[in-house]
Motif scaffolding. Structure first.
Motif, PDB file in Angstrom:
ATOM      1  N   LEU A  73     -26.084  11.977  56.468  1.00 43.13           N
ATOM      2  CA  LEU A  73     -25.541  11.339  56.906  1.00 43.13           C
ATOM      3  C   LEU A  73     -26.002   9.805  56.985  1.00 43.13           C
ATOM      4  CD1 LEU A  73     -27.174  11.525  60.002  1.00 43.13           C
ATOM      5  CD2 LEU A  73     -29.179  10.371  60.188  1.00 43.13           C
ATOM      6  N   ILE A  74     -26.667   9.499  55.821  1.00 38.55           N
ATOM      7  CA  ILE A  74     -25.548   8.055  55.378  1.00 38.55           C
ATOM      8  C   ILE A  74     -24.484   8.123  55.144  1.00 38.55           C
ATOM      9  CG2 ILE A  74     -26.105   6.680  52.836  1.00 38.55           C
ATOM     10  CD1 ILE A  74     -28.879   8.217  53.348  1.00 38.55           C
ATOM     11  N   LEU A  75     -23.823   8.963  53.766  1.00 35.67           N
ATOM     12  CA  LEU A  75     -21.991   9.284  54.237  1.00 35.67           C
ATOM     13  C   LEU A  75     -21.592   8.780  55.063  1.00 35.67           C
ATOM     14  CD1 LEU A  75     -21.990  12.144  51.248  1.00 35.67           C
ATOM     15  CD2 LEU A  75     -21.339   9.689  50.671  1.00 35.67           C
ATOM     16  N   PHE A  76     -21.852   9.403  56.380  1.00 39.31           N
ATOM     17  CA  PHE A  76     -21.343   8.957  57.435  1.00 39.31           C
ATOM     18  C   PHE A  76     -21.335   8.251  58.032  1.00 39.31           C
ATOM     19  CE2 PHE A  76     -20.352  13.440  58.321  1.00 39.31           C
ATOM     20  CZ  PHE A  76     -19.112  13.795  59.018  1.00 39.31           C
TER      21      PHE A  76
ATOM     22  N   GLY B  28     -34.659  -3.270  45.437  1.00 42.05           N
ATOM     23  CA  GLY B  28     -33.257  -2.627  46.091  1.00 42.05           C
ATOM     24  C   GLY B  28     -33.472  -3.229  47.451  1.00 42.05           C
ATOM     25  N   LEU B  29     -34.998  -2.534  47.846  1.00 41.18           N
ATOM     26  CA  LEU B  29     -34.336  -3.191  49.454  1.00 41.18           C
ATOM     27  C   LEU B  29     -34.847  -5.013  49.631  1.00 41.18           C
ATOM     28  CD1 LEU B  29     -36.256  -2.210  52.104  1.00 41.18           C
ATOM     29  CD2 LEU B  29     -37.915  -2.398  51.833  1.00 41.18           C
ATOM     30  N   ILE B  30     -35.208  -5.736  48.796  1.00 38.49           N
ATOM     31  CA  ILE B  30     -35.401  -7.271  48.688  1.00 38.49           C
ATOM     32  C   ILE B  30     -34.150  -7.382  48.657  1.00 38.49           C
ATOM     33  CG2 ILE B  30     -36.321  -9.348  48.514  1.00 38.49           C
ATOM     34  CD1 ILE B  30     -38.412  -7.166  47.418  1.00 38.49           C
ATOM     35  N   ASN B  31     -33.172  -6.488  47.590  1.00 36.46           N
ATOM     36  CA  ASN B  31     -31.719  -7.599  47.198  1.00 36.46           C
ATOM     37  C   ASN B  31     -30.482  -7.112  47.131  1.00 36.46           C
ATOM     38  OD1 ASN B  31     -32.960  -9.694  45.471  1.00 36.46           O
ATOM     39  ND2 ASN B  31     -34.055  -8.229  44.251  1.00 36.46           N
ATOM     40  N   SER B  32     -31.009  -6.106  48.427  1.00 35.58           N
ATOM     41  CA  SER B  32     -29.439  -5.653  49.234  1.00 35.58           C
ATOM     42  C   SER B  32     -29.064  -6.693  50.449  1.00 35.58           C
ATOM     43  CB  SER B  32     -29.766  -4.130  49.115  1.00 35.58           C
ATOM     44  OG  SER B  32     -30.139  -3.931  48.485  1.00 35.58           O
ATOM     45  N   ARG B  33     -27.166  -6.646  49.520  1.00 39.84           N
ATOM     46  CA  ARG B  33     -26.333  -7.342  51.093  1.00 39.84           C
ATOM     47  C   ARG B  33     -25.749  -6.151  52.221  1.00 39.84           C
ATOM     48  NH1 ARG B  33     -24.316 -11.962  49.705  1.00 39.84           N
ATOM     49  NH2 ARG B  33     -24.179 -12.311  51.622  1.00 39.84           N
ATOM     50  N   VAL B  36     -26.580  -0.661  54.505  1.00 36.93           N
ATOM     51  CA  VAL B  36     -26.434   0.846  54.104  1.00 36.93           C
ATOM     52  C   VAL B  36     -27.761   1.134  53.423  1.00 36.93           C
ATOM     53  CG1 VAL B  36     -25.954   2.914  54.502  1.00 36.93           C
ATOM     54  CG2 VAL B  36     -24.816   1.508  55.291  1.00 36.93           C
ATOM     55  N   ARG B  37     -27.607   0.102  52.114  1.00 36.82           N
ATOM     56  CA  ARG B  37     -28.523   0.333  50.404  1.00 36.82           C
ATOM     57  C   ARG B  37     -29.634   0.338  51.000  1.00 36.82           C
ATOM     58  NH1 ARG B  37     -25.558   0.209  45.792  1.00 36.82           N
ATOM     59  NH2 ARG B  37     -23.783  -1.165  46.562  1.00 36.82           N
ATOM     60  N   VAL B  38     -29.696  -0.858  52.100  1.00 35.47           N
ATOM     61  CA  VAL B  38     -31.639  -1.326  52.611  1.00 35.47           C
ATOM     62  C   VAL B  38     -32.207   0.159  53.256  1.00 35.47           C
ATOM     63  CG1 VAL B  38     -33.125  -2.648  54.062  1.00 35.47           C
ATOM     64  CG2 VAL B  38     -30.944  -3.548  53.094  1.00 35.47           C
ATOM     65  N   LEU B  39     -30.901   1.225  53.780  1.00 35.17           N
ATOM     66  CA  LEU B  39     -32.190   2.476  54.155  1.00 35.17           C
ATOM     67  C   LEU B  39     -31.995   2.954  52.893  1.00 35.17           C
ATOM     68  CD1 LEU B  39     -29.434   2.829  56.988  1.00 35.17           C
ATOM     69  CD2 LEU B  39     -31.758   2.794  56.886  1.00 35.17           C
ATOM     70  N   MET B  40     -30.982   3.302  52.036  1.00 38.94           N
ATOM     71  CA  MET B  40     -30.525   4.434  50.527  1.00 38.94           C
ATOM     72  C   MET B  40     -32.277   4.102  49.996  1.00 38.94           C
ATOM     73  SD  MET B  40     -27.140   4.864  48.890  1.00 38.94           S
ATOM     74  CE  MET B  40     -26.374   4.540  49.670  1.00 38.94           C
ATOM     75  N   SER B  41     -32.528   2.346  50.055  1.00 39.75           N
ATOM     76  CA  SER B  41     -33.218   1.875  48.985  1.00 39.75           C
ATOM     77  C   SER B  41     -34.883   2.606  49.618  1.00 39.75           C
ATOM     78  CB  SER B  41     -34.145   0.368  49.119  1.00 39.75           C
ATOM     79  OG  SER B  41     -32.907   0.231  48.492  1.00 39.75           O
ATOM     80  N   ILE B  42     -34.984   2.809  51.281  1.00 36.07           N
ATOM     81  CA  ILE B  42     -36.434   2.682  51.949  1.00 36.07           C
ATOM     82  C   ILE B  42     -36.434   4.763  51.513  1.00 36.07           C
ATOM     83  CG2 ILE B  42     -37.401   3.431  54.527  1.00 36.07           C
ATOM     84  CD1 ILE B  42     -35.908   1.016  54.817  1.00 36.07           C
ATOM     85  N   ALA B  82     -34.691   8.214  59.010  1.00 36.07           N
ATOM     86  CA  ALA B  82     -32.876   7.693  58.570  1.00 36.07           C
ATOM     87  C   ALA B  82     -32.118   8.163  59.738  1.00 36.07           C
ATOM     88  CB  ALA B  82     -32.357   8.781  57.721  1.00 36.07           C
ATOM     89  N   ALA B  83     -32.181   9.004  60.824  1.00 41.93           N
ATOM     90  CA  ALA B  83     -31.057   9.309  61.649  1.00 41.93           C
ATOM     91  C   ALA B  83     -31.380   7.747  62.574  1.00 41.93           C
ATOM     92  CB  ALA B  83     -31.910   9.941  62.773  1.00 41.93           C
ATOM     93  N   VAL B  84     -32.266   6.690  63.477  1.00 40.53           N
ATOM     94  CA  VAL B  84     -32.710   5.984  64.251  1.00 40.53           C
ATOM     95  C   VAL B  84     -32.153   4.662  63.655  1.00 40.53           C
ATOM     96  CG1 VAL B  84     -34.142   5.042  65.369  1.00 40.53           C
ATOM     97  CG2 VAL B  84     -34.534   7.506  65.401  1.00 40.53           C
ATOM     98  N   GLY B  85     -32.253   4.493  61.944  1.00 36.32           N
ATOM     99  CA  GLY B  85     -32.189   3.385  61.308  1.00 36.32           C
ATOM    100  C   GLY B  85     -30.882   3.694  61.700  1.00 36.32           C
TER     101      GLY B  85
END
Lengths: 200, 109
Positions: A73-76, B28-33, B36-42, B82-85
């Motif tokens: 999902l993230i990749l998409f 990463g949550l604080i410093n990501s611009r 998508v990277r914010v969601l990855m940090s979560i 993740a889906a909703v975000g």
């Protein structure tokens, strides 16, 4: 130290090194596609740690849900929003990074202190090992039945909500000009829905 | 018979690893611009919590493995989140034409 325990130790060190380095790579790498693939590696390493902790069912669920669903999902999402843009410089960015790094280091110290000073009640009862899946099934259908059913409702709500949020044929008008707004999913040159606020 | 598996790796090692993962996620949550990277940090932070739950379940609550049940629920909620975000992120990107977190400032006075 027996062969089993030394093997377990080696596996733990390798997996935890993969998790820590992969997490740093996810946060720090400039290319977000590399970050997404490293995130898949971190998820797989965490699944390996679950296997070390006698939890084969949760390890399989981790691989299926995280690597198979969330990472894809993230990749998409990266594929859909992958516009090369030059981020504008922000004053005080280095100071902010240093300050938040100090806050995170303090949080890390606190967590380590809690972990190493609390007298944990180890060793506890013998782990059930391969019977864990049976035990999880008994839990899910007896004393955790209500959260289990609520989880299904939550997944349904999330699915419908994601469809409603991400669909493209919602006809709405630009709030500033009143013209119908173009809401295409793929990037192309068009007018944004909300006009940038101009500084007075 | 006695299993001496818990003696090889102490419980504190798992807790320390989870602390490393959680703090990396917070930074990463604080410093990501990139949003998508914010969601990855979560997701990283949720995985750290899951490691803690699984370690406690195996070391302290070995017979009634309630930590594993909790970890399954956390995985469920993480999938929904993740889906909703990402749907919200797509909607934001369509409206603002950017994924820069610094420009998502509509609610800032």
């Amino acid at each position: 130290m027996t062969i089993a325990s030394s093997t377990q130790l080696i596996c733990f060190v390798a997996l935890s090194a993969a998790v820590a380095i992969g997490a740093l790579g996810v946060v720090l790498l400039p290319n977000i596609v590399y970050s997404a693939f490293l995130l898949g590696g971190v998820f797989l390493s965490v699944a390996g740690l679950y296997l070390l902790l006698n939890a084969s069912f949760v390890a399989a669920a981790q691989v299926l849900v995280y690597v198979g669903a969330v990472n894809v999902l993230i990749l998409f999402a990266i594929m859909l929003v992958n516009k090369q843009e030059n981020l504008a410089a922000i004053p005080g960015l280095a100071v902010r990074r240093l300050l938040s790094g100090a806050v995170c280091a303090g949080l890390f110290t606190l967590l380590l202190r809690v972990a190493f000073t609390t007298p944990w009640a180890t060793p506890g009862p013998t782990p059930v090992g391969e019977e864990a899946t049976i035990r999880i099934g008994e839990h899910l259908f007896s004393d955790y039945l209500l959260p289990f059913e609520l989880a299904s409702v939550l997944l349904l709500m999330a699915m419908i909500g994601a469809i409603v949020l991400a669909r493209r044929d919602v006809f709405s008008a630009d709030i500033a000009t009143g013209e119908p707004a173009d809401q295409g999913l793929i990037e192309k040159s068009r007018t944004p829905l909300l006009l940038e606020k101009t500084n007075p | 018979m006695t299993l001496e598996l818990p003696t090889a790796v102490p419980l504190q090692a798992y807790l320390a690893l989870a602390a490393i993962l959680f703090c990396t996620g917070v930074w990463g949550l604080i410093n990501s611009r990139n949003a998508v990277r914010v969601l990855m940090s979560i997701e990283l932070m949720l995985n750290a919590v899951n490691i803690n739950l699984m370690a406690f379940s195996s070391y302290i609550d070995g017979q009634l493995i309630r930590g594993q049940v909790f970890a399954i629920f956390v995985i469920t909620v993480a999938a929904a989140e993740a889906a909703v975000g990402l749907a919200i992120l797509l909607s934001l990107y369509r409206n603002r034409e950017t994924v820069d977190m610094e420009r998502f400032n509509l609610l800032r006075w």
